[in-house]
Design an enzyme around this catalytic site. Sequence first.
Site, PDB file in Angstrom:
ATOM      1  N   TYR B 285       0.842  -1.206   0.000  1.00 54.01           N
ATOM      2  CA  TYR B 285       0.000   0.000   0.000  1.00 54.01           C
ATOM      3  C   TYR B 285       0.871   1.248   0.000  1.00 54.01           C
ATOM      4  CZ  TYR B 285      -4.282   2.636   0.938  1.00 54.01           C
ATOM      5  OH  TYR B 285      -5.360   3.474   0.841  1.00 54.01           O
ATOM      6  N   TYR B 330      -4.969   4.927  -8.256  1.00 56.04           N
ATOM      7  CA  TYR B 330      -5.371   4.766  -6.856  1.00 56.04           C
ATOM      8  C   TYR B 330      -6.765   4.179  -6.809  1.00 56.04           C
ATOM      9  CZ  TYR B 330      -6.675   6.241  -2.107  1.00 56.04           C
ATOM     10  OH  TYR B 330      -7.094   6.291  -0.814  1.00 56.04           O
TER      11      TYR B 330
END
Lengths: 133, 380
Positions: B285, B330
């Site tokens: 992440y 994203y």
Amino acid sequence: MSAEAIRPVTDRDSAPWWERTARHEFAVQECETCGTLRFPARAYCHRCRTPRWRWRQIEPVGRIESWIVSHQPFLPGAREPYVVVRVRLAEALECVVYGNWRGDGPPEDGQLVRGSFTAVDEALSLVDWGPAG
Amino acid sequence: MAGFRDRTAIAGVGYTRFSRNSGVSTLTLACEAIMAALEDAGLSADDVDGLATHRVGDSAAPSVVGPALGIHEPVWHLDQFGGGSVSHAVIGQAALAVAAGVAETVVCYRAINARSEFRMGGTGRGLPVSPEVQYQAPYGYVAPPQQYAMFARAHMSKYGTKEEHFGQLAVRQRASAVKNPRALMRTPITLDDYLAGRWIAEPFRLLDCCLETDGACALVVTTAERAAGLRRTPVLISAAAWGGGDSFLSGGNPDVTVTAAAEMAPRLYRQAGVGPAEIDVAEIYDCFTYSVVVQLEDYGFCAKGEGGPYAASGEGVPVNTHGGFLSEGYVHGINHVAEAVSQLRGDAGDRQVDGAEVALSTAQPGYILPATSALILRKG
């Protein structure tokens, strides 16, 4: 910070803390059972899990744990870069607070700092930080 | 957890196009990604009996998406509140439902117009997601780049981590995105480009920060047995773990350079029966460069404090082979899992890691909302 401050959205736990701050009292909660100091305000002690507590005024003194210089205008009207500091309180080492920086030079890691109150209006004051002593 | 390990699988992945303005609703994005994932798996919407997503009030719920696709009687659904810290927990929970026999075929999705409709970390004037917001927003501390910059600075102060370490990582992720046809950012960058970027919140520059993307991604989770009979190489879910982090309310993490992932990673590895040395590819992440640096430490790829030089070196485990949030797009975590699936199936094209058998993929490590989650996947 040059932008108009965002008013905090207080809740039923935090409203008394903000009222004290508006009177320029710097306080955290003290657990009546185990003595743990806590911030932000809420009913139960995270250590002994009991709900009895009292306010305790402490010196607004701590050490710089980290800081940023914010450039991107995330807020309407925030045209100039401003510094946000993260401070660990000297009398309550489990408590950290955020605020704006009122020093001449940039803050330093571990620097001893003191809080000061900035009155927005009668109902709201903010706590900013600068070099201690 | 041997009772959970490898009993479920990811049988299909689907994407929409990534863009800065999709021009369509999140419901449309969700439907498109779900249909693409089902097509990839060789299944139809009639095979679906569960739907799962996470949201922060910014997207179409399963209760909307299901009827919109004619999935009228799902036996299980999950509408998880939360952002990047729960992205992998959603897939883990779907796997639990399938492993328990509650559902057989669950589609997990995340659909966002994160650039054109709902940008993360606006002004703090919205409904607070945490009681902590009121103590931060009045000081102009409202947005994830500011929050992560604060923690990155602490790591730099404590361990001597340098901005060049962050920069080299951004450069390498961009080089990966150049090989990824889905990626939004496919022009190579140099360290000088990184250093010339404007400040967002010191110590972060523009290229420390992830993209803001419109798009959706979906994954089909089913039993390992069923996946074995479908058209794609199944990717087994070896482990799924959740972890709680620190916040104001837990008494203030005494060391902000250690995340919730440090406590969780050993449990995750134990479930899977592997350790960091067995991980062939890690999709981590990367809301910001520092997020990768600290997780490389907390998932055990290098010692605490060495994440900067490790990430900068490009040696060690291949990281964010799709370009990550920094350069692919994203989609809040699920696109990292989808890339891990591609790597394990061996269909990652020019960016394929040779012989990838085991992959780690991680969620936001617990700085903003104090929770994290992660998956270990294995080629079936």
